[in-house]
Scaffold this motif. Structure first.
Motif, short mmCIF file in Angstrom:
data_model
loop_
_atom_site.label_atom_id
_atom_site.label_comp_id
_atom_site.label_asym_id
_atom_site.label_seq_id
_atom_site.Cartn_x
_atom_site.Cartn_y
_atom_site.Cartn_z
N ASN A 176 -45.37 27.42 102.87
CA ASN A 176 -45.65 27.03 104.27
C ASN A 176 -47.12 26.79 104.55
OD1 ASN A 176 -42.97 27.02 105.07
ND2 ASN A 176 -42.98 29.21 105.40
N ASP A 177 -48.00 27.55 103.88
CA ASP A 177 -49.43 27.36 104.15
C ASP A 177 -50.31 27.39 102.90
OD1 ASP A 177 -49.28 30.05 103.51
OD2 ASP A 177 -49.87 30.76 105.50
N GLY A 178 -49.74 27.70 101.74
CA GLY A 178 -50.51 27.74 100.50
C GLY A 178 -51.44 28.93 100.40
N ILE A 179 -51.21 29.97 101.21
CA ILE A 179 -52.12 31.12 101.25
C ILE A 179 -51.44 32.34 100.62
CG2 ILE A 179 -53.45 32.69 102.70
CD1 ILE A 179 -53.62 30.44 104.78
N TRP A 180 -52.08 32.86 99.59
CA TRP A 180 -51.68 34.13 98.97
C TRP A 180 -52.43 35.24 99.69
CZ3 TRP A 180 -48.77 34.41 94.25
CH2 TRP A 180 -48.41 33.17 93.70
N PRO A 181 -51.86 36.43 99.79
CA PRO A 181 -52.57 37.51 100.47
C PRO A 181 -53.80 37.95 99.67
CG PRO A 181 -50.52 38.32 99.52
CD PRO A 181 -50.53 36.83 99.33
N ASN A 182 -54.83 38.41 100.38
CA ASN A 182 -55.97 39.00 99.69
C ASN A 182 -55.44 40.15 98.84
OD1 ASN A 182 -58.24 37.46 100.57
ND2 ASN A 182 -58.02 38.39 102.58
N GLY A 183 -56.00 40.32 97.67
CA GLY A 183 -55.54 41.36 96.77
C GLY A 183 -54.45 40.89 95.82
N ALA A 184 -54.09 39.61 95.85
CA ALA A 184 -53.02 39.09 95.00
C ALA A 184 -53.54 38.58 93.66
CB ALA A 184 -52.28 37.97 95.73
N MET A 188 -34.10 18.52 94.98
CA MET A 188 -34.75 19.51 94.15
C MET A 188 -36.23 19.59 94.56
SD MET A 188 -35.51 19.53 90.04
CE MET A 188 -33.81 19.39 89.63
N PRO A 189 -36.72 20.78 94.85
CA PRO A 189 -38.14 20.94 95.20
C PRO A 189 -39.04 20.52 94.05
CG PRO A 189 -36.90 22.90 95.78
CD PRO A 189 -35.99 22.03 94.96
N SER A 190 -40.18 19.97 94.40
CA SER A 190 -41.15 19.54 93.38
C SER A 190 -42.55 19.62 93.98
CB SER A 190 -40.85 18.12 92.93
OG SER A 190 -40.96 17.22 94.03
N ILE A 191 -43.56 19.43 93.13
CA ILE A 191 -44.94 19.38 93.59
C ILE A 191 -45.50 18.01 93.29
CG2 ILE A 191 -45.33 21.86 93.33
CD1 ILE A 191 -46.89 21.18 90.74
N ASN A 192 -46.56 17.65 94.00
CA ASN A 192 -47.26 16.41 93.74
C ASN A 192 -48.37 16.67 92.74
OD1 ASN A 192 -45.91 14.81 95.71
ND2 ASN A 192 -47.10 15.83 97.30
N VAL A 193 -48.49 15.81 91.74
CA VAL A 193 -49.57 15.91 90.75
C VAL A 193 -50.20 14.53 90.63
CG1 VAL A 193 -50.18 16.42 88.36
CG2 VAL A 193 -48.39 17.75 89.50
N ASP A 194 -51.50 14.48 90.81
CA ASP A 194 -52.25 13.24 90.71
C ASP A 194 -52.14 12.66 89.30
OD1 ASP A 194 -54.69 11.51 90.26
OD2 ASP A 194 -54.98 12.02 92.37
N GLU A 239 -52.43 19.18 102.75
CA GLU A 239 -52.69 17.75 102.56
C GLU A 239 -51.91 17.20 101.37
OE1 GLU A 239 -56.39 14.74 101.51
OE2 GLU A 239 -56.83 16.73 102.29
N TYR A 240 -51.90 17.95 100.26
CA TYR A 240 -51.29 17.42 99.03
C TYR A 240 -49.85 17.88 98.81
CZ TYR A 240 -55.94 15.80 97.95
OH TYR A 240 -57.14 15.17 98.01
N GLN A 241 -49.49 19.04 99.34
CA GLN A 241 -48.17 19.58 99.10
C GLN A 241 -47.40 19.83 100.39
OE1 GLN A 241 -47.31 19.43 96.03
NE2 GLN A 241 -49.31 19.41 95.06
N GLY A 242 -47.85 19.28 101.49
CA GLY A 242 -47.27 19.56 102.80
C GLY A 242 -45.78 19.32 102.90
N ARG A 243 -45.24 18.46 102.10
CA ARG A 243 -43.81 18.18 102.18
C ARG A 243 -42.98 19.37 101.70
NH1 ARG A 243 -41.66 16.62 97.28
NH2 ARG A 243 -43.18 16.34 95.64
N GLU A 244 -43.63 20.35 101.07
CA GLU A 244 -42.92 21.54 100.61
C GLU A 244 -42.66 22.53 101.75
OE1 GLU A 244 -41.58 22.05 97.64
OE2 GLU A 244 -42.29 20.06 97.12
N ILE A 245 -43.26 22.30 102.91
CA ILE A 245 -43.12 23.24 104.03
C ILE A 245 -41.63 23.44 104.34
CG2 ILE A 245 -43.55 23.56 106.49
CD1 ILE A 245 -46.25 22.19 106.04
N GLY A 246 -41.27 24.70 104.46
CA GLY A 246 -39.90 25.03 104.80
C GLY A 246 -38.97 25.18 103.61
#
Length: 102
Positions: free
Chosen positions: A44-52, A1-7, A93-100
């Motif tokens: 994949n990169d954590g980047i939202w498009p400009n204008g989002a 199951m996908p998850s995020i890292n939280v400090d 750095e913090y969420q890289g394992r989510e790539i793909g």
């Protein structure tokens, strides 16, 4: 199951404290919602498009003045506004394992 890292110090982190001082105490959930949406749609990169801005604020549950949430996230350095887009700070750095996963 996908998850995020939280400090474990998330609720005491200076960036969160800064965000809450700008947007109020209920702002503590905004970064969590942002990171979950980023993991779902821009993992994949954590980047939202400009204008989002409107999409980001909607996914964060923001119901206040349009643009204010994004501005506060940028001022707190949770997001970075760049030429490439709106970047989740240090996403790889913090969420890289989510790539793909998206």
């Amino acid at each position: 199951m996908p998850s995020i890292n939280v400090d474990l110090d998330y609720f005491d982190h200076p960036k969160l404290q800064a965000l809450m001082s700008m947007l109020g105490p209920s702002a503590e959930t905004i970064p969590l919602k942002l990171w979950i949406a980023t993991a779902r749609f821009h993992c994949n990169d954590g980047i939202w498009p400009n204008g989002a801005t409107a999409d980001i604020e909607r996914r964060c549950g923001w119901r206040g003045q349009p643009g204010k949430c994004l501005e506060a996230l940028a001022q707190a350095r949770i997001l970075e506004i760049t030429e490439a887009g709106i970047e989740a700070h240090d996403w790889l750095e913090y969420q890289g394992r989510e790539i793909g996963l998206c």
